[in-house]
Design an enzyme around this catalytic site. Structure first.
Site, PDB file in Angstrom:
ATOM      1  N   LEU A 123      18.960 -14.474 -51.246  1.00  0.00           N
ATOM      2  CA  LEU A 123      17.748 -13.748 -51.626  1.00  0.00           C
ATOM      3  C   LEU A 123      16.569 -14.453 -50.985  1.00  0.00           C
ATOM      4  O   LEU A 123      16.361 -15.651 -51.207  1.00  0.00           O
ATOM      5  CB  LEU A 123      17.595 -13.743 -53.144  1.00  0.00           C
ATOM      6  N   SER A 126      10.694 -16.472 -51.872  1.00  0.00           N
ATOM      7  CA  SER A 126       9.653 -17.498 -51.824  1.00  0.00           C
ATOM      8  C   SER A 126       9.142 -17.728 -50.410  1.00  0.00           C
ATOM      9  O   SER A 126       9.880 -17.607 -49.427  1.00  0.00           O
ATOM     10  CB  SER A 126      10.194 -18.821 -52.377  1.00  0.00           C
ATOM     11  N   SER A 132       5.896 -19.605 -57.363  1.00  0.00           N
ATOM     12  CA  SER A 132       5.829 -19.014 -58.698  1.00  0.00           C
ATOM     13  C   SER A 132       5.038 -17.710 -58.686  1.00  0.00           C
ATOM     14  O   SER A 132       5.346 -16.785 -59.443  1.00  0.00           O
ATOM     15  CB  SER A 132       5.189 -20.004 -59.680  1.00  0.00           C
ATOM     16  N   THR A 158      17.792 -20.585 -51.012  1.00  0.00           N
ATOM     17  CA  THR A 158      19.153 -21.044 -51.256  1.00  0.00           C
ATOM     18  C   THR A 158      20.135 -20.222 -50.425  1.00  0.00           C
ATOM     19  O   THR A 158      20.064 -18.995 -50.411  1.00  0.00           O
ATOM     20  CB  THR A 158      19.503 -20.911 -52.746  1.00  0.00           C
ATOM     21  N   GLU A 242      18.713 -13.266 -62.756  1.00  0.00           N
ATOM     22  CA  GLU A 242      18.975 -14.562 -62.128  1.00  0.00           C
ATOM     23  C   GLU A 242      18.771 -15.698 -63.116  1.00  0.00           C
ATOM     24  O   GLU A 242      19.604 -16.612 -63.204  1.00  0.00           O
ATOM     25  CB  GLU A 242      18.038 -14.736 -60.929  1.00  0.00           C
ATOM     26  N   GLN A 336      22.854 -43.577 -69.427  1.00  0.00           N
ATOM     27  CA  GLN A 336      22.521 -44.689 -70.316  1.00  0.00           C
ATOM     28  C   GLN A 336      23.752 -45.167 -71.087  1.00  0.00           C
ATOM     29  O   GLN A 336      23.980 -46.372 -71.237  1.00  0.00           O
ATOM     30  CB  GLN A 336      21.421 -44.253 -71.297  1.00  0.00           C
ATOM     31  N   ALA A 363      13.792 -20.454 -59.651  1.00  0.00           N
ATOM     32  CA  ALA A 363      13.720 -19.211 -60.450  1.00  0.00           C
ATOM     33  C   ALA A 363      12.497 -19.205 -61.354  1.00  0.00           C
ATOM     34  O   ALA A 363      12.521 -18.679 -62.472  1.00  0.00           O
ATOM     35  CB  ALA A 363      14.992 -19.009 -61.265  1.00  0.00           C
ATOM     36  N   THR A 365       9.177 -22.030 -62.310  1.00  0.00           N
ATOM     37  CA  THR A 365       9.150 -23.338 -62.947  1.00  0.00           C
ATOM     38  C   THR A 365       9.150 -23.211 -64.472  1.00  0.00           C
ATOM     39  O   THR A 365       8.874 -22.143 -65.029  1.00  0.00           O
ATOM     40  CB  THR A 365       7.886 -24.110 -62.534  1.00  0.00           C
ATOM     41  N   GLU A 367       6.986 -24.265 -66.427  1.00  0.00           N
ATOM     42  CA  GLU A 367       5.636 -23.893 -66.854  1.00  0.00           C
ATOM     43  C   GLU A 367       5.439 -22.376 -66.799  1.00  0.00           C
ATOM     44  O   GLU A 367       4.900 -21.758 -67.737  1.00  0.00           O
ATOM     45  CB  GLU A 367       4.600 -24.594 -65.977  1.00  0.00           C
TER      46      GLU A 367
END
Length: 384
Positions: A123, A126, A132, A158, A242, A336, A363, A365, A367
């Site tokens: 696809l 971007s 975004s 990708t 997606e 850890q 896909a 962010t 935010e």
């Protein structure tokens, strides 16, 4: 938890688990160290039916649910999130999108080679200046009779460097903004198309990511997906699906980290006792389990939601936000628990931690996803 999987879904999951353990695990380390893309493995996935899960049977697929598709990605991601990402790009971002939005002629022409693993899909949305803010793309497609002329650049794609077929978004009426976007199927053989650069990443190595260039690429009008200037609907429903499907990748990361941590806590001894007897280690393992099952539940709910309404956004956005951030926490906790051994490249934990971070960025962010959730809950006025 099975969460009421059907018998068919359990069989598919178990088959994917066996395949991943046998075929993916041995090549996962090489993929990361050499940034190696195992194209032959993609062909094998196609032979096993894992690449066309949601594609209708008449076009070579299995005609199953998004949950079935996600189960496969989860099992692959236990061993190689990078391969799961590439599989998601070809089987969901390209194939499922075209299966939902393409004409019968397009589906008959382009889907069988993708489903069979003989071709790889991608696809292309971007751009260097549009991540975004996807609707601000600048790639242009100018109509000239029975074809379009495509010009522009795509970034962070990708499968871009290895894709044979791409679903490309471009502005066909720039003055109309988001309502002037169209979608097209473009072949890598098209004159004027090139891979400008293969990108070197922190994680998800072995899943090729690239910058793509389109210079006067001729695209026949019958390669347009959907109506002219109506590509934003294709875009947003595709992005929503997606998010729901790819959220299975961090679930797979968490499942592998938890299994390894439990096994290590039961085996490793310090101060004369198993480290699993230390309460702080127990707390980490309990938190890892809680994150895993909470993420799995959110993802399953999102998969049901997008199947019922591909443009209802909040369930998918919430699922991938939680799952991706939880997978980073879980991977770091697994390191850890394993101490110095976890930090070494002899174990896959540091690779899983690096891979996990990408899901907080791709896909949309974290935010942006939170804004999507809030705006759908509050409404366009209060949420803006």
């Amino acid at each position: 938890m099975d969460l009421a999987l059907s018998g068919e879904e359990r069989e598919l999951r178990d088959a994917a688990r066996r395949f991943a353990r046998k075929e993916v695990a041995p090549v996962a380390d090489r993929m990361d160290r050499e940034d190696f893309f195992p194209r032959e493995l993609v062909r094998l996935l196609g032979e096993q039916g894992f690449l066309g899960v949601t594609v209708p049977v008449e076009f070579g697929g299995l005609g199953l649910s998004y949950l079935a598709q996600a189960l496969i990605l989860e099992e692959i991601a236990r061993f190689s999130p990078a391969l799961a990402l590439s599989v998601g790009a070809t089987s969901n971002l390209f194939a499922d999108n075209l299966a939902r939005n393409g004409t019968d002629a397009q589906r008959a022409k382009f889907l069988p080679p993708i489903v069979e693993g003989k071709a790889i899909g991608a696809l292309a949305l971007s751009e260097p200046g549009a991540g975004s803010d996807a609707v601000s793309i600048r790639t242009r497609a100018e109509r000239r009779g029975d074809h379009y002329v495509l010009n522009g650049t795509k970034q962070f794609i990708t499968n871009g460097p290895v894709a044979d077929l791409l679903l490309v978004y471009a502005k066909t009426a720039p003055e109309r903004g988001a309502h002037g976007i169209s979608a097209f199927v473009v072949s890598r053989e098209s004159p004027g198309y090139s891979v400008a650069k293969s990108l070197d990443k922190m994680g998800m190595r072995g899943s090729p990511t690239g910058e793509l260039a389109f210079q006067d690429v001729i695209v026949p009008t019958d390669h347009r997906v959907g109506a002219e200037n109506h590509g934003v609907g294709v875009m947003m429903s595709g992005l929503n699906v997606e998010r729901a499907v790819l959220a299975a990748i961090p679930v797979g990361i968490m499942a592998e980290c938890l299994d390894r941590s439990v096994a290590y806590a039961l085996q490793r001894e310090q101060f004369g006792q198993k480290i699993g007897q230390f309460e702080l280690v127990q707390a980490k393992i309990a938190n890892m389990y809680t994150d895993l099952e909470a993420a799995r539940g959110l993802v399953r709910a999102a998969l049901i939601a997008v199947a019922q309404d591909p443009v209802s956004l909040r369930a998918a956005a919430a699922a991938i936000t939680f799952a991706s951030e939880a997978s980073t926490r879980v991977a770091l906790d697994a390191i850890q628990i394993h101490g110095g051994y976890g930090y070494m490249r002899d174990l896959p934990l540091e690779r899983l931690a690096r891979d996990a971070k990408l899901l907080e960025i791709g896909a949309g962010t974290s935010e942006i996803r939170r804004l999507v959730v809030a705006r759908e809950l509050l409404g366009p006025d209060l949420g803006s």
